[in-house]
Design an enzyme around this catalytic site. Structure first.
Site, PDB file in Angstrom:
ATOM      1  N   PHE A 245      26.003 -56.845 127.605  1.00  0.00           N
ATOM      2  CA  PHE A 245      26.041 -55.386 127.533  1.00  0.00           C
ATOM      3  C   PHE A 245      25.752 -54.821 128.917  1.00  0.00           C
ATOM      4  O   PHE A 245      24.785 -55.231 129.567  1.00  0.00           O
ATOM      5  CB  PHE A 245      25.012 -54.857 126.534  1.00  0.00           C
ATOM      6  CG  PHE A 245      24.941 -53.347 126.485  1.00  0.00           C
ATOM      7  CD1 PHE A 245      25.917 -52.624 125.822  1.00  0.00           C
ATOM      8  CD2 PHE A 245      23.929 -52.657 127.126  1.00  0.00           C
ATOM      9  CE1 PHE A 245      25.876 -51.238 125.791  1.00  0.00           C
ATOM     10  CE2 PHE A 245      23.875 -51.280 127.103  1.00  0.00           C
ATOM     11  CZ  PHE A 245      24.859 -50.561 126.433  1.00  0.00           C
ATOM     12  N   SER A 246      26.590 -53.902 129.402  1.00  0.00           N
ATOM     13  CA  SER A 246      26.396 -53.206 130.665  1.00  0.00           C
ATOM     14  C   SER A 246      26.257 -54.201 131.819  1.00  0.00           C
ATOM     15  O   SER A 246      27.196 -54.939 132.108  1.00  0.00           O
ATOM     16  CB  SER A 246      25.191 -52.272 130.555  1.00  0.00           C
ATOM     17  OG  SER A 246      25.150 -51.364 131.622  1.00  0.00           O
ATOM     18  N   GLN A 247      25.091 -54.251 132.489  1.00  0.00           N
ATOM     19  CA  GLN A 247      24.938 -55.194 133.587  1.00  0.00           C
ATOM     20  C   GLN A 247      25.112 -56.631 133.118  1.00  0.00           C
ATOM     21  O   GLN A 247      25.633 -57.473 133.853  1.00  0.00           O
ATOM     22  CB  GLN A 247      23.564 -55.039 134.248  1.00  0.00           C
ATOM     23  CG  GLN A 247      23.414 -55.880 135.510  1.00  0.00           C
ATOM     24  CD  GLN A 247      22.018 -55.832 136.106  1.00  0.00           C
ATOM     25  OE1 GLN A 247      21.093 -56.481 135.637  1.00  0.00           O
ATOM     26  NE2 GLN A 247      21.866 -55.045 137.158  1.00  0.00           N
TER      27      GLN A 247
END
Length: 248
Positions: free
Chosen positions: A92-94
């Site tokens: 998720f994300s980074q």
């Protein structure tokens, strides 16, 4: 199957486990295993996270310098060696940016050997390229990896435009128009229409040359918990997992 799960910046492994619970429950019931790993660097909580989840909060790198991103790659590799093997990765994300960066770096030197058999990227930002320390585009260094810190989908803010005097130069990001390498395993991309990272998530999908499927939702930088989204995500995730199992 076993999945390595990497969280977003300013969160932690328990938060990601909570975020993924509604869409991973069915696979867990079937015997699939999800291993959640905290980043090594403690940092401030992402926007609104501290109101709902206790700390501490982590990231895998807090600046996109060659040394810090390389250390993040090495850290995840150590986890894979000690706690693996892993069939798939969920980020998720980074966490998605880091996983896809590792897969693209691996593909350049090992084109016939996939790092994972499948990948799920949610709210992804574009991955950093360890072979591009020149940062060809100023825009690439301005992209925020912290939820809620973006000015707009076109001009997000986050990391400083220029590194400080004592810092390494910032890395450039992989981009489908300037990079020939592709992630060739099946991928699932979860993209929010109101997510400031949505343009990057869609560009990441173009860096995937295998069976790339996208599940859209009408929310922001998060994984929704409404039943309509959960049904779409569970169906897509179940489909990609079983398609890979069929070929194993």
């Amino acid at each position: 199957m076993r999945f390595l799960c990497l969280h977003g910046m300013g969160t932690n492994s328990k938060i990601l486990e909570s975020q993924l619970a509604p869409i991973c429950a069915q696979l867990e019931a079937e015997g699939h295993e999800f291993v959640y790993v905290d980043g090594q660097i403690e940092c401030e909580a992402a926007d609104e996270v501290a109101s709902f989840y206790p700390g501490a909060y982590f990231c895998y790198y807090d600046l996109p310098t060659p040394n810090l991103v390389r250390q993040a790659h090495e850290f995840v590799r150590e986890v894979m060696e000690e706690d693996g093997p892993f069939d798939g990765v969920i980020g998720f994300s980074q966490g998605a940016a880091l996983a896809s960066s590792m897969m693209l770096q691996h593909a350049k030197s090992n084109p016939l050997d996939d790092l994972f058999k499948l990948a799920i990227f949610a709210g992804a930002s574009l991955p950093y390229n360890l072979d591009d320390a020149t940062r060809l585009s100023e825009y690439e260094a301005q992209i925020s990896e912290t939820p809620g810190k973006a000015q707009s989908a076109d001009e997000p803010r986050g990391f400083p435009t220029k590194p400080g005097a004592n810092l390494e130069p910032f890395l450039g990001r992989y981009h489908p128009t300037k990079e020939e390498t592709r992630i060739m395993v099946p991928t699932l991309h979860i993209v929010g229409d109101l997510d400031p990272f949505a343009p990057q998530s869609r560009l990441l999908a173009k860096l995937c040359g295998g069976d790339a499927k996208t599940v859209n939702h009408n929310s922001g930088h998060r994984i929704p918990r409404d039943r309509a989204f959960q049904h779409k995500a569970v169906t897509a995730l179940d489909g990609i997992v079983h398609s890979v199992l069929f070929r194993m």
